[in-house]
Design a protein around this motif. Structure first.
Motif, mmCIF file in Angstrom:
data_model
loop_
_atom_site.group_PDB
_atom_site.id
_atom_site.type_symbol
_atom_site.label_atom_id
_atom_site.label_comp_id
_atom_site.label_asym_id
_atom_site.label_seq_id
_atom_site.Cartn_x
_atom_site.Cartn_y
_atom_site.Cartn_z
ATOM 1 N N LEU A 98 -107.514 19.926 37.986
ATOM 2 C CA LEU A 98 -107.057 20.641 36.798
ATOM 3 C C LEU A 98 -107.866 20.182 35.592
ATOM 4 C CD1 LEU A 98 -103.157 20.487 37.195
ATOM 5 C CD2 LEU A 98 -104.718 22.287 37.955
ATOM 6 N N GLU A 99 -108.361 21.147 34.844
ATOM 7 C CA GLU A 99 -109.010 20.869 33.563
ATOM 8 C C GLU A 99 -107.977 21.126 32.475
ATOM 9 O OE1 GLU A 99 -113.254 22.125 32.270
ATOM 10 O OE2 GLU A 99 -111.894 23.603 31.373
ATOM 11 N N VAL B 135 -102.330 4.797 38.393
ATOM 12 C CA VAL B 135 -102.012 6.204 38.615
ATOM 13 C C VAL B 135 -103.201 6.839 39.322
ATOM 14 C CG1 VAL B 135 -100.514 6.372 36.606
ATOM 15 C CG2 VAL B 135 -102.956 6.819 36.351
ATOM 16 N N ASP B 136 -103.105 8.113 39.655
ATOM 17 C CA ASP B 136 -104.199 8.797 40.348
ATOM 18 C C ASP B 136 -105.407 8.934 39.427
ATOM 19 O OD1 ASP B 136 -105.531 10.117 42.378
ATOM 20 O OD2 ASP B 136 -103.774 11.326 42.909
ATOM 21 N N ARG B 137 -106.473 9.511 39.949
ATOM 22 C CA ARG B 137 -107.712 9.643 39.174
ATOM 23 C C ARG B 137 -107.474 10.379 37.861
ATOM 24 N NH1 ARG B 137 -111.464 7.735 42.372
ATOM 25 N NH2 ARG B 137 -111.328 8.056 44.631
ATOM 26 N N ALA C 204 -105.475 17.854 41.753
ATOM 27 C CA ALA C 204 -104.318 18.707 42.039
ATOM 28 C C ALA C 204 -103.972 18.695 43.517
ATOM 29 C CB ALA C 204 -104.575 20.135 41.579
ATOM 30 N N GLN C 205 -104.872 18.103 44.338
ATOM 31 C CA GLN C 205 -104.628 17.973 45.765
ATOM 32 C C GLN C 205 -105.163 16.625 46.232
ATOM 33 O OE1 GLN C 205 -104.912 22.666 47.291
ATOM 34 N NE2 GLN C 205 -106.271 21.099 48.118
ATOM 35 N N VAL D 249 -107.653 25.792 36.652
ATOM 36 C CA VAL D 249 -107.719 25.289 38.022
ATOM 37 C C VAL D 249 -109.167 25.354 38.505
ATOM 38 C CG1 VAL D 249 -106.909 25.584 40.391
ATOM 39 C CG2 VAL D 249 -105.356 26.061 38.481
ATOM 40 N N LEU D 250 -109.685 24.213 38.954
ATOM 41 C CA LEU D 250 -111.048 24.126 39.472
ATOM 42 C C LEU D 250 -110.978 23.906 40.985
ATOM 43 C CD1 LEU D 250 -112.495 21.696 36.772
ATOM 44 C CD2 LEU D 250 -112.615 24.189 36.771
ATOM 45 N N GLU D 251 -111.534 24.824 41.745
ATOM 46 C CA GLU D 251 -111.486 24.730 43.200
ATOM 47 C C GLU D 251 -112.867 24.428 43.773
ATOM 48 O OE1 GLU D 251 -109.734 28.205 44.842
ATOM 49 O OE2 GLU D 251 -107.776 27.883 43.916
#
Length: 329
Positions: free
Chosen positions: A225-226, A202-204, A217-218, A114-116
């Motif tokens: 997400l990696e 679809v999304d990126r 993820a948002q 998870v990359l924030e």
């Protein structure tokens, strides 16, 4: 008459032979023997068995050959080394099955990261670009990009072009109305770069060398997400390939058919989504345009069909036959 101080035992190991001991041992080796009186200055030579009594004359000492002295001291060390090597092999054999399990667990633990925050996300993507060797696949839904975003894209793409990396990008049809996006595609033609468009995406998505992928993820783009699990990355690459086969090259003729009863191709796409029950915001998001533009198209559709209300518009679209052109023949 003064009493001489007694000779003290030398507090050192054989590996740290004192200077006097070195000198006397060398003299004994050259002469073949040394008197007990001389050797008394270095009692360590007898303690370490480097000198032994002369069997023919008790007043003399003879040197032990250095090869014999060295072999005598190396033998227990070599035996200990061999014992430790044997123990190391036995330990490795014992733990090897568990190491395999542990490696698999670590691999799974890093399969999804998870990359924030945009800074961390961009840093991860930049690293993936730098490490990429052969191929980049990207899906970029939405309409045309701003000049700032396109400038940054050109900077990132320069190294990709110079390194001969293949890059394929999917935009939505609405990007065809952006002169900046068209100029970007023209610039990228100098490398192994292709750009195609599709009505809905679809999304990126970004896939590098089919070993690592990035997805949002948002909705706000602040969490991504990696993905490094081979199964997940392969699945996403296959999704991209299916979309790519259906897409149209950006720099070729627009994929929409000719206007029907004054209604353009993009308006037919909006009409199709309208009769499926989608609200304006959802239609705009799926077709990669802003809500204002979407509503302007809806107003034009309503005017062309003579609709006075939203409820009537859906009925008139269904009755008009304007969507028949989009059906496969």
């Amino acid at each position: 008459m003064t009493t001489k101080d007694p000779i003290r035992a030398h507090p050192h190991s054989v590996a740290e032979l004192c200077e006097e001991g070195k000198r006397l041992y060398a003299d004994a080796l050259r002469a073949g023997r040394i008197t007990r009186t001389e050797a008394a200055a270095a009692p360590c030579l007898v303690e370490f068995a480097l000198l032994h009594p002369d069997p023919d004359d008790p007043e003399w000492l003879r040197p032990v050959p250095p090869t014999a002295a060295l072999a005598q001291r190396l033998r227990p060390i070599e035996r200990e080394i061999q014992d430790r090597r044997t123990l190391a092999v036995e330990l490795t054999d014992t733990f090897e099955p568990f190491l395999a399990i542990s490696a698999q667990d670590r691999s799974m633990a890093h399969a999804i990261t998870v990359l924030e925050g945009s800074e961390r996300i961009n840093a991860a993507i930049q690293l993936a670009i730098a490490e990429c060797q052969s191929e980049i696949l990207t899906v970029q839904p939405g309409g045309g990009r701003s000049e700032e975003i396109l400038r940054e894209a050109v900077k990132r793409s320069q190294s990709i072009i110079e390194r001969g990396i293949t890059m394929r990008t999917l935009y939505q049809h609405t990007a065809r109305h952006s002169q900046g996006t068209i100029a970007y595609a023209e610039y990228m033609k100098q490398g192994k770069v292709e750009v195609r468009t599709l009505e809905e995406l679809v999304d990126r998505l970004m896939v590098f060398d089919r070993t690592v992928a990035y997805i949002p993820a948002q909705e706000d783009g602040q969490v991504a997400l990696e993905l490094r699990h081979p199964g997940l990355v392969t699945y996403l690459a296959n999704v991209f390939e299916q979309l790519w086969q259906r897409a149209s090259p950006l720099l070729e003729e627009a994929p929409y058919g000719p206007p029907t009863d004054g209604i353009t191709g993009v308006q037919r796409s909006i009409a199709r989504l309208l009769i499926e029950g989608h609200v304006d915001e959802a239609i705009a998001r799926r077709l990669g345009m802003n809500v204002r533009t979407c509503r302007a198209h809806i107003a034009k559709i309503a005017a062309a069909l003579g609709s006075g209300s939203r409820a009537q518009l859906g009925y008139l679209i269904a009755q008009s036959g304007i969507l028949e052109q989009d059906k496969p023949r």
